[in-house]
Design an enzyme around this catalytic site. Structure first.
Site, mmCIF file in Angstrom:
data_model
loop_
_atom_site.group_PDB
_atom_site.id
_atom_site.type_symbol
_atom_site.label_atom_id
_atom_site.label_comp_id
_atom_site.label_asym_id
_atom_site.label_seq_id
_atom_site.Cartn_x
_atom_site.Cartn_y
_atom_site.Cartn_z
ATOM 1 N N THR A 1 -8.701 -6.594 1.949
ATOM 2 C CA THR A 1 -9.946 -5.828 1.948
ATOM 3 C C THR A 1 -11.012 -6.527 1.108
ATOM 4 O OG1 THR A 1 -8.636 -3.818 2.172
ATOM 5 C CG2 THR A 1 -10.925 -3.542 1.558
ATOM 6 N N HIS B 1 -21.590 2.879 6.321
ATOM 7 C CA HIS B 1 -21.615 3.384 4.948
ATOM 8 C C HIS B 1 -23.005 3.839 4.534
ATOM 9 C CE1 HIS B 1 -17.466 2.477 3.844
ATOM 10 N NE2 HIS B 1 -17.588 1.424 4.632
ATOM 11 N N THR C 1 -20.710 5.705 12.019
ATOM 12 C CA THR C 1 -19.469 6.480 12.037
ATOM 13 C C THR C 1 -19.768 7.953 11.795
ATOM 14 O OG1 THR C 1 -17.253 6.706 11.070
ATOM 15 C CG2 THR C 1 -19.040 6.167 9.573
ATOM 16 N N THR D 1 -9.791 5.213 26.837
ATOM 17 C CA THR D 1 -9.384 6.000 25.677
ATOM 18 C C THR D 1 -9.736 7.467 25.884
ATOM 19 O OG1 THR D 1 -9.742 4.134 24.176
ATOM 20 C CG2 THR D 1 -9.681 6.296 23.178
ATOM 21 N N THR D 2 -8.781 8.349 25.591
ATOM 22 C CA THR D 2 -9.070 9.777 25.626
ATOM 23 C C THR D 2 -10.237 10.075 24.699
ATOM 24 O OG1 THR D 2 -6.769 10.337 26.095
ATOM 25 C CG2 THR D 2 -8.137 12.083 25.155
ATOM 26 N N LYS E 1 -17.490 9.362 7.750
ATOM 27 C CA LYS E 1 -17.795 9.168 6.336
ATOM 28 C C LYS E 1 -18.796 10.231 5.897
ATOM 29 C CE LYS E 1 -16.299 4.382 6.048
ATOM 30 N NZ LYS E 1 -15.563 4.309 7.327
ATOM 31 N N SER F 1 -19.500 -2.051 1.689
ATOM 32 C CA SER F 1 -18.861 -0.947 0.972
ATOM 33 C C SER F 1 -18.003 -1.362 -0.205
ATOM 34 C CB SER F 1 -18.001 -0.135 1.943
ATOM 35 O OG SER F 1 -16.919 -0.915 2.427
ATOM 36 N N SER G 1 -22.190 -14.207 12.162
ATOM 37 C CA SER G 1 -21.544 -13.096 11.464
ATOM 38 C C SER G 1 -21.573 -13.299 9.957
ATOM 39 C CB SER G 1 -20.086 -12.983 11.945
ATOM 40 O OG SER G 1 -19.375 -12.011 11.216
ATOM 41 N N ARG H 1 0.823 -1.208 0.000
ATOM 42 C CA ARG H 1 0.000 0.000 0.000
ATOM 43 C C ARG H 1 0.857 1.258 0.000
ATOM 44 N NH1 ARG H 1 -3.372 -3.813 2.329
ATOM 45 N NH2 ARG H 1 -5.602 -3.477 1.984
#
Length: 438
Positions: free
Chosen positions: A397, A251, A279, A311-312, A282, A223, A171, A55
């Site tokens: 992916t 998505h 999310t 986590t902050t 996006k 996606s 799943s 990548r």
């Protein structure tokens, strides 16, 4: 969020960027002189180069207020103007004046960072407001913010299965890497059903003890394929077999439904789902992830998930921007309608030109290549010769042999841009002697 990985368990094998490095069985000579760590790491990278899957991150800056126009720092002659065709900022809300203005106002009001975890100093009124807006967006009692969609999936799925004694997770085979990671980290039993295959899912559900806690985890929009899950039918199976449901809408949020609540919003199914995950990075154009569910489930994840607790919290500047974006897209459908027109137009142009556009019922426009080296070559030519940026999508992916280019036209991609892109692709397909659509 756009990656998938193999869901099978592997022993003594480490997956690095999709390449496999065997960790066991060192010979006596290697053991005697110690481990050559540098060689192991170098081999892992070399394998990606050989397979054409290494990548490369493209060095760009978007032009504020002019997306999809950007500039690329690919050489030594200064920035080159390009058109971005692969952004997940689907509606260009990261460029919207209301979003930028809200972030600037928050920056000057409260400063840059949150100052800590939500429990220790990092809970601001911006966070509380945004969680309220997200709960309302999905018709749920509560919502919980995370630093990314990946973290919200991993933390929630891992925690849920640990809380439910003997839980089994079902799943979809094309679920995102973050969902798979959460399921694995839960340590629970899992069954993988064929993509969108209701008969297979029911067969698996029927095979387990009816009294066992069960959770069905799936996505609304996949996606890389651009297809949609049969949400209502999966909810029917969940009701029949007494299972909870977990829907990843990353998505789709902002993109579908009268207020941008996703496919479940568009189809009036949100109330039937146990947990909806989304999310802010996006279609909402900023950063972060979240879940929406009834208040007790939200409280359980808030209280037990290490990925949330330690986590902050998101910067209030980011939260303010996301809050403005969510509120805007609840009231405005202009961006969604423009994006859908652009996606339909590009699909039609690709098909008319004989390019191998995949069958997609959503805003995702994938173009099949089927070879990682060729996919990278097309991407390189587009950027170097045509000023077009689209990233090749390779394993892990997508499965090997299904490598593709994934285009995400937005409301600001006009017909002239689409025509130029189509003409460029036709020329490259001819130059490289690639197969066209059947």
């Amino acid at each position: 969020m756009t990656g998938r990985v193999d869901q099978s368990d592997r022993a003594k094998v480490l997956e690095i960027g999709g390449g496999e490095v065997y960790l066991g069985g060192m010979d006596m000579e290697t053991s005697a002189r110690g481990v050559d760590y540098s060689r192991i790491f170098a081999q892992a990278i070399d394998r990606l180069h050989v397979e054409g899957r290494y990548r490369v991150f493209i060095d760009i800056l978007r032009n504020k207020g002019a997306f999809p126009n950007a500039r690329c720092f690919a050489g030594h002659n200064g920035p080159k103007p390009i058109t971005v065709w692969c952004s997940n900022d689907y509606l260009a809300m990261g460029q919207h004046p209301a979003v930028i203005g809200a972030m600037e106002e928050a920056l000057h009001d409260v400063g840059a960072g949150s100052g800590g975890t939500r429990n220790i100093g990092g809970n601001t009124h911006y966070h509380v407001d945004l969680e309220g807006e997200l709960a309302d967006l999905h018709g749920k009692q509560g919502a919980l913010l995370f630093t990314s969609g990946y973290v919200s999936n991993e933390a929630t799925l891992a925690t849920l299965a640990k809380i439910l004694p003997g839980c089994i997770i079902f799943s979809d085979e094309l679920n995102h890497a973050s969902m798979i990671a959460g399921i694995r980290n839960s340590g629970c039993e899992k069954h993988v059903f064929r993509h969108n295959d209701l008969a297979h899912l029911e067969e698996l559900l029927a095979s387990v003890d009816p009294t066992t806690p069960k959770l069905i985890a799936f996505e609304s929009v996949y996606s890389m394929e651009g297809d949609i899950a049969p949400i209502a039918e999966i909810c029917d199976l969940a009701d029949k077999y007494s299972a909870l449901t977990y829907l990843d809408e990353v998505h789709a949020v902002g993109m579908y439904g009268p207020r941008g609540g996703g496919i479940s919003d568009r189809e009036g199914l949100a109330e039937r789902l146990t947990i909806i995950e989304g999310t802010l990075g996006k279609a909402f154009g900023v950063m972060g992830g979240y879940i929406a569910a009834d208040q007790t489930i939200v409280d359980v994840i808030r209280s037990y998930a290490p990925g949330f607790i330690f986590t902050t919290s998101l910067s209030p500047v980011l939260v303010a921007g996301a809050l403005a974006s969510v509120r805007h897209l609840k009231a405005s459908s202009v961006e969604r309608e423009g994006q859908q027109r652009a996606a339909a137009g590009l699909k039609a142009m690709f098909a008319g030109a004989g390019l191998p556009v995949m069958n997609s019922t959503t805003h995702i426009v994938p173009l099949m290549v089927g070879d990682p080296v060729k996919a990278k070559k097309i991407s390189d030519i587009l950027l170097a010769e045509y000023g077009v940026y689209v990233q090749p999508i390779n394993y892990p992916t997508v499965p090997r042999g299904t490598e593709r280019l994934r285009f995400t036209p937005g409301p600001a991609h006009d017909e002239a841009m689409m025509r130029d892109l189509t003409d460029a692709l036709v020329e490259i397909w001819s130059r490289l002697e690639l197969r066209k659509a059947a």
